[in-house]
Design an enzyme around this catalytic site. Structure first.
Site, PDB file in Angstrom:
ATOM      1  N   ASP A 199       2.083  -0.577  11.852  1.00  0.00           N
ATOM      2  CA  ASP A 199       0.787  -1.096  11.428  1.00  0.00           C
ATOM      3  C   ASP A 199       0.556  -2.547  11.840  1.00  0.00           C
ATOM      4  OD1 ASP A 199      -0.151   1.229  10.242  1.00  0.00           O
ATOM      5  OD2 ASP A 199       0.792   0.776   8.316  1.00  0.00           O
ATOM      6  N   GLN A 254       4.979   9.337   7.191  1.00  0.00           N
ATOM      7  CA  GLN A 254       4.013  10.190   6.501  1.00  0.00           C
ATOM      8  C   GLN A 254       4.464  11.649   6.518  1.00  0.00           C
ATOM      9  OE1 GLN A 254       0.210   9.515   8.334  1.00  0.00           O
ATOM     10  NE2 GLN A 254       0.038   7.409   7.591  1.00  0.00           N
ATOM     11  N   GLY A 294      -5.147   7.759   5.920  1.00  0.00           N
ATOM     12  CA  GLY A 294      -4.288   8.784   6.491  1.00  0.00           C
ATOM     13  C   GLY A 294      -3.028   8.981   5.674  1.00  0.00           C
ATOM     14  N   ARG A 305      -7.377  -2.932  10.050  1.00  0.00           N
ATOM     15  CA  ARG A 305      -6.405  -3.803  10.707  1.00  0.00           C
ATOM     16  C   ARG A 305      -6.959  -4.381  12.013  1.00  0.00           C
ATOM     17  NH1 ARG A 305      -2.340  -3.349   7.269  1.00  0.00           N
ATOM     18  NH2 ARG A 305      -1.824  -1.280   6.447  1.00  0.00           N
ATOM     19  N   LYS A 349       0.824  -1.211   0.000  1.00  0.00           N
ATOM     20  CA  LYS A 349       0.000   0.000   0.000  1.00  0.00           C
ATOM     21  C   LYS A 349       0.860   1.265   0.000  1.00  0.00           C
ATOM     22  CE  LYS A 349      -2.686   1.107   3.553  1.00  0.00           C
ATOM     23  NZ  LYS A 349      -3.829   1.384   4.447  1.00  0.00           N
TER      24      LYS A 349
END
Length: 449
Positions: free
Chosen positions: A326, A176, A101, A401, A28
């Protein structure tokens, strides 16, 4: 489009051994970046293996709204005809990033140094998440953000008309934020520097080099200094997206806790900034083998083979958090089956993901008969040596998740575990249910009460 409509409950009942070889969706993180950098390139970028989950599709729609041409040629095969660095047009409508996000924060970075205004929104989960962590750093370039309290979406971002280069020292590890600053720096003359005290995912740096940008990474005491030369002419390239290690974690972890299981997952990215979970599982005693290790498209990959294992609790150090942020939800599900306690340190970032993942996992595990301790920055799971009662219905909280982690737990619990809404799984892993079923997992809609 974000997940909406009626909830879709799904139950995982105790299964027999999980066996087989499964193809995992594309990574991703790499998929988002491939679309965004392709849109900032002059010419046509070809992508294979793109993750076609809703999060990534929403990023593709955003690139179209900003003027790029984004075309699907077949499963996982996409072409992006870019507008060049600084070539984005002002979008005519609100950009809806759904549940992502990563998508919204990276896109904000990409547009922050262009003289345009873009309005961003998302689903209920994304609208509850703080955006100040990226809009405040981007304000160093001259960008302005106007949104709801605490910087939440919907939010209008007014790009800088005459941005200058920035040196930004990150106070919290975040791929990010780092990526947003580097994407913003592309349209700025001179050198933009980002200093990170702890190494985070480096997909953006790798891919920027692949597109022809000049990126220098300097190792410094306790971290790294990333220097980007602005206003390059990015060149189109062909990108083969590796398989997502975060998605691979679910069938791998299900195999480790389900007696008699052996599961193979080919072509998984083992980028060292993403492989913390697999290091941790091996420390716990997992029979987890990396076969055919190689490099594809600048990313290290391997075929993963996982077999049911007798696991023991470990202490996961805080410096590993960035490389597996994650994966803590599914790790906590695995930890419930281990002998002894698993202590996860330095995980406060989990509080501001799609949900408060520490609270979501703690409450769900407790409902399944597992003792959990938590602080603002830690979570401790007391393992039950394979004897997890299960039997609960847990809240997914619009978090893909969380939903998948409890379905993994249900495969090996004594009685079925139900998640109240499996719909959000489509944002990152649209084929999760049939893939798990092909291995032998028992996933079904629960009977109405």
């Amino acid at each position: 489009m974000s997940h909406s409509g009626p909830k879709a409950p799904l139950a995982a009942a105790p299964s027999g051994p999980l066996r087989g070889t499964v193809e995992i969706p594309g990574d991703k993180s790499v998929s988002h970046r491939a679309l965004i950098l392709g849109a900032m390139t002059v010419g046509e970028t070809k992508i294979t293996g793109l993750l076609e989950g809703q999060d990534v599709l929403d990023t593709g729609k955003a690139m179209q709204a900003l003027g790029a041409e984004v075309v699907r040629d077949g499963p996982g095969a996409w072409r992006v005809s870019g507008v060049g660095v600084g070539g984005f047009k002002e979008p005519e409508d609100v950009i809806d990033c759904g549940n992502s996000g990563t998508g919204v924060r990276l896109i904000m970075g990409a547009v922050a140094t262009s003289p345009l205004t873009a309005i961003f929104t998302g689903d209920a989960s994304l609208r509850s998440r703080p955006m100040g962590r990226v809009t405040i750093p981007l304000s160093n370039f001259g960008a302005r953000a106007v949104g709801r309290s605490h910087g939440r979406l919907p939010l209008a971002l007014v790009g800088a008309a005459a941005p200058g280069p920035v040196t930004y020292a990150m106070d919290t590890p975040s791929a990010q934020v780092k990526s947003a600053m580097l994407l913003a720096g592309l349209n700025v003359p001179g050198i933009t520097e980002v200093i990170e005290g702890e190494r985070t995912r480096d997909h953006t740096e790798r891919m920027l080099r692949g597109f022809g940008a000049e990126v220098e990474v300097i190792e410094i005491e306790g971290g790294r200094r990333i220097r980007l030369t602005g206003q390059p002419e990015l060149k189109p390239c062909e990108i083969a997206v590796p398989r997502d290690p975060s998605s691979a974690a679910f069938p791998i972890c299900a195999a480790l806790i389900t007696p008699g299981s052996e599961v193979r997952v080919p072509n998984v990215s083992l980028n060292p900034t993403r492989a913390g979970l697999y290091t941790t599982l091996r420390e716990m005693g997992a029979d987890l083998v990396f076969e055919n290790e190689r490099e594809e498209g600048g990313e290290p990959v391997a075929d993963l083979v996982a077999r049911h294992s007798e696991l023991h609790g470990v202490e996961v150090p805080p410096e590993r958090a960035a490389s597996m942020i994650d994966e803590y939800p599914v790790l906590s599900a695995v930890a419930a089956f281990a002998t002894g306690k698993t202590v996860m340190l330095g995980v406060k970032e989990l509080r501001v993901k799609e949900s408060d993942r520490i609270d979501a996992m703690a409450r769900g595990l407790e409902a399944c008969g597992v003792t959990v301790e938590e602080t603002a920055d830690t979570m401790t799971v007391h393992g039950l040596a394979g004897d997890v009662p299960g039997g609960a219905t847990v809240e997914a909280r619009l978090d893909h998740r969380i939903a998948m982690s409890f379905l993994v737990l249900g495969c090996a619990a004594k009685t079925a575990v139900t998640v109240d809404d499996a719909g959000p799984i489509a944002t990152s892993f649209p084929g999760f249910r049939p893939l798990m079923a092909a291995l032998g997992a028992s996933l079904d809609e629960p009977e109405a009460a």
